[in-house]
Design an enzyme around this catalytic site. Structure first.
Site, PDB file in Angstrom:
ATOM      1  N   LYS A  72       0.808  -1.217   0.000  1.00 32.00           N
ATOM      2  CA  LYS A  72       0.000   0.000   0.000  1.00 32.00           C
ATOM      3  C   LYS A  72       0.844   1.271   0.000  1.00 32.00           C
ATOM      4  O   LYS A  72       0.653   2.155  -0.830  1.00 32.00           O
ATOM      5  CB  LYS A  72      -0.893  -0.035   1.242  1.00 32.00           C
ATOM      6  CG  LYS A  72      -1.706   1.191   1.452  1.00 32.00           C
ATOM      7  CD  LYS A  72      -2.252   1.191   2.859  1.00 32.00           C
ATOM      8  CE  LYS A  72      -1.108   1.338   3.848  1.00 32.00           C
ATOM      9  NZ  LYS A  72      -1.502   2.041   5.079  1.00 32.00           N
ATOM     10  N   THR A  73       1.783   1.331   0.936  1.00 34.97           N
ATOM     11  CA  THR A  73       2.598   2.539   1.040  1.00 34.97           C
ATOM     12  C   THR A  73       3.439   2.725  -0.210  1.00 34.97           C
ATOM     13  O   THR A  73       3.637   3.838  -0.685  1.00 34.97           O
ATOM     14  CB  THR A  73       3.517   2.460   2.275  1.00 34.97           C
ATOM     15  OG1 THR A  73       2.717   2.065   3.387  1.00 34.97           O
ATOM     16  CG2 THR A  73       4.146   3.792   2.567  1.00 34.97           C
ATOM     17  N   ASP A 256      -4.109   8.326   2.829  1.00 34.25           N
ATOM     18  CA  ASP A 256      -3.715   7.007   3.318  1.00 34.25           C
ATOM     19  C   ASP A 256      -4.722   6.553   4.379  1.00 34.25           C
ATOM     20  O   ASP A 256      -5.348   7.386   5.026  1.00 34.25           O
ATOM     21  CB  ASP A 256      -2.319   7.145   3.947  1.00 34.25           C
ATOM     22  CG  ASP A 256      -1.680   5.803   4.203  1.00 34.25           C
ATOM     23  OD1 ASP A 256      -2.167   4.797   3.644  1.00 34.25           O
ATOM     24  OD2 ASP A 256      -0.699   5.757   4.966  1.00 34.25           O
ATOM     25  N   GLU A 257      -4.871   5.268   4.560  1.00 34.57           N
ATOM     26  CA  GLU A 257      -5.748   4.727   5.616  1.00 34.57           C
ATOM     27  C   GLU A 257      -7.126   5.386   5.576  1.00 34.57           C
ATOM     28  O   GLU A 257      -7.648   5.850   6.592  1.00 34.57           O
ATOM     29  CB  GLU A 257      -5.129   4.953   7.007  1.00 34.57           C
ATOM     30  CG  GLU A 257      -3.714   4.434   7.157  1.00 34.57           C
ATOM     31  CD  GLU A 257      -3.644   2.942   7.419  1.00 34.57           C
ATOM     32  OE1 GLU A 257      -4.672   2.233   7.249  1.00 34.57           O
ATOM     33  OE2 GLU A 257      -2.551   2.467   7.785  1.00 34.57           O
ATOM     34  N   GLN A 291      -9.426  -3.586   7.661  1.00 31.93           N
ATOM     35  CA  GLN A 291      -8.502  -3.187   8.723  1.00 31.93           C
ATOM     36  C   GLN A 291      -8.990  -1.940   9.457  1.00 31.93           C
ATOM     37  O   GLN A 291      -8.207  -1.223  10.073  1.00 31.93           O
ATOM     38  CB  GLN A 291      -7.113  -2.934   8.156  1.00 31.93           C
ATOM     39  CG  GLN A 291      -6.427  -4.203   7.693  1.00 31.93           C
ATOM     40  CD  GLN A 291      -4.971  -3.966   7.357  1.00 31.93           C
ATOM     41  OE1 GLN A 291      -4.147  -3.774   8.225  1.00 31.93           O
ATOM     42  NE2 GLN A 291      -4.659  -3.981   6.069  1.00 31.93           N
ATOM     43  N   ARG A 689      -0.181  -9.802  10.553  1.00 36.28           N
ATOM     44  CA  ARG A 689       1.126  -9.235  10.899  1.00 36.28           C
ATOM     45  C   ARG A 689       2.245 -10.242  10.688  1.00 36.28           C
ATOM     46  O   ARG A 689       3.413  -9.887  10.622  1.00 36.28           O
ATOM     47  CB  ARG A 689       1.186  -8.788  12.378  1.00 36.28           C
ATOM     48  CG  ARG A 689       0.226  -7.705  12.808  1.00 36.28           C
ATOM     49  CD  ARG A 689       0.283  -6.515  11.931  1.00 36.28           C
ATOM     50  NE  ARG A 689      -0.787  -6.578  10.930  1.00 36.28           N
ATOM     51  CZ  ARG A 689      -0.790  -5.880   9.817  1.00 36.28           C
ATOM     52  NH1 ARG A 689       0.192  -5.084   9.526  1.00 36.28           N
ATOM     53  NH2 ARG A 689      -1.787  -5.982   8.952  1.00 36.28           N
TER      54      ARG A 689
END
Length: 846
Positions: A72-73, A256-257, A291, A689
């Site tokens: 994503k980043t 983002d997010e 998420q 994770r």
DNA sequence: GGCGAGCGAATTTTT
DNA sequence: TTCGCTCGCC
């Protein structure tokens, strides 16, 4: 490829959070080059099809559904780099918003490694950082003093408490915490006191207090976090020239997010994007509804759907290729999250093989769980040479294979920092910490106080804030008598009365009201105010470092802590504050740079042209970025954190502990459907994770609030596919059968194929207790006697599974009384905890 | 003004 | 159980 993780090094990008130094190239004034075909661009090398598609989308609203570990980043930063490199935008023409400073920093660091660009000038930052920047540039329009200070949550609470005292609010009926929550909630909904619908007396009272709180903040020249957003939203909404300027400027807005945005943040974005206006800027929203774990603090996943609808989003791209975990882990995550009803829909996949099964371990108690954890961690750390047969070295062969084929084992030689122990709530860390501590394994706990939140730092900052803004009553009260200088509660009360009465009842700051005081109290207060005023004069023209050193010395803080027994750490922190200021200045290059910066910023209409002093800038920085939780990184330590804190991180080995009903999912979230779904998303975050190995662990009993509680295993365990799991301890039906802590996992464990297999049963309670240097043996045995007596009387045992005609299967939590009076507390997963009289209720032992 | 007893609450958290 | 806050006493 791994993620660039930026820790510790908070340098390099502070400027963007408070102080604009953008270039003046506005979109449209720069060159308009032709785009090279995407395949020619080295930037895009290594991206998969979806990633590449996302990066190179045209300038239209787009939603990128980016699964965990899907890069994503990388997509976000590459998108920015691509926009810049293809000349579609100049650095000043884009706005990128993140939620945390860390994320913003990471974005800038990565961007810098891709392109020779000065990220400091770009509008990349957190919502709050960017809003602050807007408000500083337009403080007059926004109705704020240039040096407005930012209240953090603590400050806000003390401001509210002060207000409540002043207006004699019954703090039983209106707890300050609740008021804080109310005010924050209103602001998040974009509501000023006049906009709030109050239908009952309580709400009316709260609105009234909200109003008074606002007046207080305005008088003192302070804003809280919510205000930062709301004020900047209103600035854009109500001032067309300002709004239109920024709308013209930010042709590309990247978020983002996105699933974590709240109502106000989304509204802010809509304004900046010019949604619904004649032209719309390109909003590139990246998020993952699965998420979304912050609904409890106002995040609205619904913003994703709203965005698609309101912006008529044509481009939705799902990033489902996961580069992090083996498929057993991903399959578990996918299966779990599929139990949620409200989803946009997404399934992670990987090209890595199945990997090891997910290990599930049940212990008899939280102590035993911790002890097991220690043993397992030791095993994982252990050097290959001593590794048990069956444990392979770290995979070098092609990864994959089913459970039967040799699996890339991570059985040995794992760095401690590559292991994370996750838990649902902070309270759970204690037992684990104790166990780690006693076994000498280095560990690092996330959470707790951050640097700028420490009391001594806040004291020092309060002095500094008073230099900038004498009206800041919160800061005034914080240090007026710290270190003690004979100004007690009574003096302060008098002062507050005087301040209230000043200006024909309009009120004044405490600082201003000191003049009206007489007598001994007046003398002491005058001395304090004089000290501040002298300091302000003395610090004129000094560097930031010199200012802070002077203040530390003359405030008496250092002296005070020196006299304290445990003051050494605090003094060290105060010294650290000087260092922090030093590096802040050297990085920001205050002086020429700041002048140029402000000049550039003032190109905006109605911008107010002053330059923020280094001190004011530093104070803003301190408020907006609370600093690291624990500075001592660098050491190879096992990582302990809540599941929430783990979001965005990844580890070779992950332990998810406390998988019990009531804990995870947490009991407070069970009452409503959305709550449970959020818990499930939380579990999904936790699972994803793990890169190589995942442990799920639960304990039959757990110390909670000083009492031993019995739990049944988390429903989440039952929602995972059997074929991806490996029950290291026997899987019990329900609970209860064989609840006898005599079993020991003994000496023979750790010899199974694949590692970590363990012979049988649960850790021996007394053994693990002794490992903590506690002797709980006697209390254990005495409570056992009681239990046994009750068992005999009722035919039931604590922990036993029973069946009730109406409530179904449940587990016995407590037994009380005997004979006809005997009753049992039973936890029915479907109907909650019930007390049943055993003479009446028909129970069958399962 | 400082300290200790006593009480109540005890997911999750960034800015 | 444990932490944090308030209150009352020295």
């Amino acid at each position: 490829m791994g993620w660039v993780r930026v820790t510790g090094a908070t340098v390099g990008c502070w400027l963007a959070f408070y102080n604009p130094s953008m270039s003046l190239d506005l979109p449209g004034t720069g060159p308009r080059p032709t785009f090279p075909s995407s395949s020619d661009m080295p930037l895009l090398a290594g991206l998969n099809t979806e990633q590449r598609a996302a990066v190179t989308l045209p300038a239209e609203p787009a939603l990128i559904l980016a699964g965990a570990g899907s890069g994503k980043t990388r997509v976000l930063t590459t998108r920015i780099a691509w926009l810049l490199q293809t000349g579609q935008i100049s650095p000043g023409g884009l706005l990128a918003v993140t939620f945390t400073n860390k994320a913003a920093r990471e974005m800038m660091t990565r961007l810098q490694s891709m392109l020779p660009v000065n990220v400091r000038g770009m509008w990349i930052g957190t919502f709050h950082g960017l809003c602050n920047r807007l408000l500083r540039a337009h403080h007059k329009t926004a109705g704020l003093p240039q040096t407005f200070q930012i209240l953090d949550t603590q400050d806000q609470q003390s401001a509210i408490k002060r207000l409540c005292k002043q207006f004699n609010v019954d703090e039983e009926r209106f707890p300050p915490k609740q008021l804080q929550w109310f005010i924050g909630g209103c602001k998040e909904d974009g509501l000023r006191p006049g906009d709030v619908q109050a239908h009952d007396p309580d709400t009316r009272k709260k609105v009234e207090l909200y109003q008074l709180y606002e007046e207080q903040c305005q008088r003192e020249g302070v804003v809280d976090f919510g205000e930062l957003l709301l004020r900047s939203y209103e600035l854009l909404r109500d001032h067309a020239p300002v709004r239109e300027h920024y709308q013209r400027r930010f042709r590309h807005i990247l978020i983002d997010e996105f699933q974590d945005t709240n109502k106000l943040q989304y509204a802010w974005i809509k304004l900046l994007a010019g949604q619904g206006a004649s032209h719309e800027n390109a909003v590139f929203a990246v998020g993952d509804d699965d998420q979304s774990i912050y609904a409890f603090r106002g995040a609205r996943v619904g913003n994703m759907a709203d965005f698609v609808r309101e912006f008529h989003v044509q481009h939705q791209i799902k990033l489902e290729q996961n580069y992090r975990s083996y498929s057993n882990i991903l399959d578990s995550a996918n299966a779990l999250i599929s139990h949620n009803k409200h989803r946009l829909g997404k399934n992670l996949r990987t090209e890595q093989g199945a990997g090891e099964p997910v290990r599930v371990v049940e212990s008899s108690s939280d102590f035993a769980e911790a002890q097991w954890l220690i043993d397992e961690i030791k095993q994982l750390i252990r050097d290959d040479s001593s590794a048990a047969p069956g444990r392979l070295k770290q995979a070098s062969a092609p990864l994959g294979g089913s459970e039967d084929t040799p699996v890339p084992s991570v059985g040995a030689n794992i760095a401690r920092k590559e292991m994370a122990v996750l838990y649902r709530s902070n309270a759970q860390s204690r037992v684990i910490e104790t166990a780690l501590f006693n076994s000498g394994i280095p560990y690092k706990v996330y959470g707790g106080l951050r640097f700028f939140e420490r009391a001594e730092i806040k004291h020092a900052l309060a002095y500094l804030r008073l230099l900038e803004n004498p009206n800041d009553d919160t800061s005034f009260l914080r240090v007026v008598n710290f270190p003690p200088r004979g100004i007690g509660a009574r003096s302060i009360e008098q002062l507050q009365d005087a301040a209230r009465a000043a200006n024909q009842g309009a009120g004044s700051s405490l600082h201003a009201a000191v003049n009206a005081m007489s007598g001994k109290a007046g003398a002491n207060l005058s001395a304090f105010v004089a000290k501040i005023d002298v300091l302000r004069e003395q610090t004129q023209g000094l560097t930031l470092r010199e200012i802070i050193e002077l203040v530390l010395e003359h405030s008496g803080l250092v002296e005070h802590y020196r006299a304290e027994r445990e003051g050494a750490d605090r003094i060290e922190n105060l010294e650290e504050l000087v260092t922090a200021a030093e590096s802040f200045v050297s990085i920001e290059g205050f002086g020429r740079d700041a002048e140029a910066t402000a000049a550039a910023e003032n190109a905006a209409p109605d911008a107010d042209g002053e330059v923020l002093s280094p001190l004011a800038a530093f104070l803003t920085h301190a408020a907006l970025e609370a600093g690291d939780n624990q500075a001592q990184d660098g050491q190879d330590a096992v990582q302990l954190m809540t599941v929430h804190a783990s979001k965005g991180l990844e580890f070779d080995v992950v332990f998810i502990t406390g998988l019990e009903e009531g804990l995870f999912p947490h009991e407070n979230s069970l009452s409503d459907f959305d709550g449970l779904e959020e818990e499930r998303r939380l579990m999904y975050v936790a699972i994803t994770r793990a890169r190589k190995r995942l442990y799920l662990s639960l304990a039959q009993t757990r110390m909670l609030h000083g009492q031993t509680r019995y739990h049944i295993r988390s429903r989440f365990l039952d929602e995972l596919p059997e074929e991806t799991l490996k029950w290291v301890t026997p899987r019990n039906q329900g609970f209860g059968s064989g609840f006898t802590p005599q079993n020991s996992y003994g000496p023979g464990r750790g010899n199974g194929a694949g590692g970590g297999a363990w012979n049988s049963g649960w850790a021996n309670a007394s053994r693990s207790d002794s490992a903590y240097g506690r002797d709980t043996g006697s209390s254990l045995s005495s409570s056992k006697v009681v239990e046994q007596a009750q068992e005999a009387a009722t035919g039931l045992r604590i922990g036993m599974s029973v069946f009730h005609n109406k409530f179904g299967e449940g587990k016995v939590l407590t037994l009380e009384g005997s004979g006809d009076d005997a009753r049992a507390q039973i936890n029915f997963p479907r109907h909650g905890v019930k007390w049943l009289a055993l003479s009446v209720a028909k129970l069958t032992v399962v």
